[in-house]
Every structure is written in structure tokens, then in C-alpha cells.
Design a protein around this motif. Structure first.
Motif, PDB file in Angstrom:
ATOM      1  N   ASN A  76       0.822  -1.209   0.000  1.00 10.97           N
ATOM      2  CA  ASN A  76       0.000   0.000   0.000  1.00 10.97           C
ATOM      3  C   ASN A  76       0.858   1.263   0.000  1.00 10.97           C
ATOM      4  N   THR A  77       1.995   1.226   0.683  1.00 11.29           N
ATOM      5  CA  THR A  77       2.902   2.380   0.698  1.00 11.29           C
ATOM      6  C   THR A  77       3.479   2.634  -0.686  1.00 11.29           C
ATOM      7  N   VAL A  78       3.900   1.556  -1.362  1.00  3.68           N
ATOM      8  CA  VAL A  78       4.444   1.692  -2.718  1.00  3.68           C
ATOM      9  C   VAL A  78       3.361   2.213  -3.665  1.00  3.68           C
ATOM     10  N   GLU A  79       2.162   1.674  -3.556  1.00  2.00           N
ATOM     11  CA  GLU A  79       1.057   2.119  -4.406  1.00  2.00           C
ATOM     12  C   GLU A  79       0.749   3.601  -4.175  1.00  2.00           C
ATOM     13  N   ALA A  80       0.728   4.029  -2.932  1.00  2.60           N
ATOM     14  CA  ALA A  80       0.477   5.431  -2.622  1.00  2.60           C
ATOM     15  C   ALA A  80       1.587   6.327  -3.167  1.00  2.60           C
ATOM     16  N   ALA A  81       2.829   5.867  -3.068  1.00  2.06           N
ATOM     17  CA  ALA A  81       3.957   6.653  -3.594  1.00  2.06           C
ATOM     18  C   ALA A  81       3.878   6.765  -5.109  1.00  2.06           C
ATOM     19  N   GLU A  82       3.505   5.669  -5.785  1.00  2.00           N
ATOM     20  CA  GLU A  82       3.362   5.709  -7.241  1.00  2.00           C
ATOM     21  C   GLU A  82       2.264   6.669  -7.667  1.00  2.00           C
TER      22      GLU A  82
END
Length: 86
Positions: A76-82
Motif C-alpha cells: 500500500n505504501t508503494v502504491e500510494a507513492a506511485e
């Protein structure tokens, strides 16, 4: 499928489950244990030893859902950063 997230150490025992049930024990509780160097042990909301021979499968505590929770937080953190780069 039984998902236990009660916050009560070893509350679910063999009287609550049917044979072959899949148990996901989300609970993590610290209980006193004089035999442990730390003076306590970690247990789930399900009495693991009492249900192990009855349940089809059961997640251990600790080490069961914790790694999955961490993996999903990272995803979820990676998705939010993307999404923030757009």
C-alpha cells in the motif's frame, strides 16, 4: 473459516470449532509464563494446542498474520507513492 480477533488469550478452544475448519488467529496476547526467560509468552486468541488436531489448518502466533500485514503495508505504501508521482 474462523477468523479470531477477540483480544482474549486462548479464548477459542476445541468446544467452539468443527473438524477441518481453517483458523486465522489475528490476536496476539502477552501472558505470564514463569518457565520463560522473559517471564511471559505470546499466545493468540485460539488455544493452539487444544485445536491443532481438530482444525484443518491454523496460523501460528507469533508469526502467522504478522508477515502478511507487513507485506500489505509495504504494498500500500508503494502504491500510494506511485500515485503521488502522477
Amino acid at each position: 473459516i474462523l477468523i479470531a480477533a477477540l483480544g482474549s488469550p486462548e479464548f477459542i478452544d476445541q468446544t467452539y470449532i468443527k473438524e477441518g475448519v481453517a483458523i486465522i488467529d489475528v490476536g496476539i496476547n502477552r501472558v505470564d509464563d514463569d518457565d520463560s526467560e522473559k517471564g511471559y509468552k505470546l499466545v493468540g486468541d485460539v488455544a493452539f494446542e487444544a485445536v491443532q488436531g481438530i482444525a484443518g489448518s491454523i496460523t501460528p502466533v507469533p508469526g502467522g498474520v504478522g508477515p502478511m500485514t507487513i507485506a500489505m503495508l509495504i504494498e500500500n505504501t508503494v502504491e500510494a507513492a506511485e500515485k503521488s508521482l502522477v
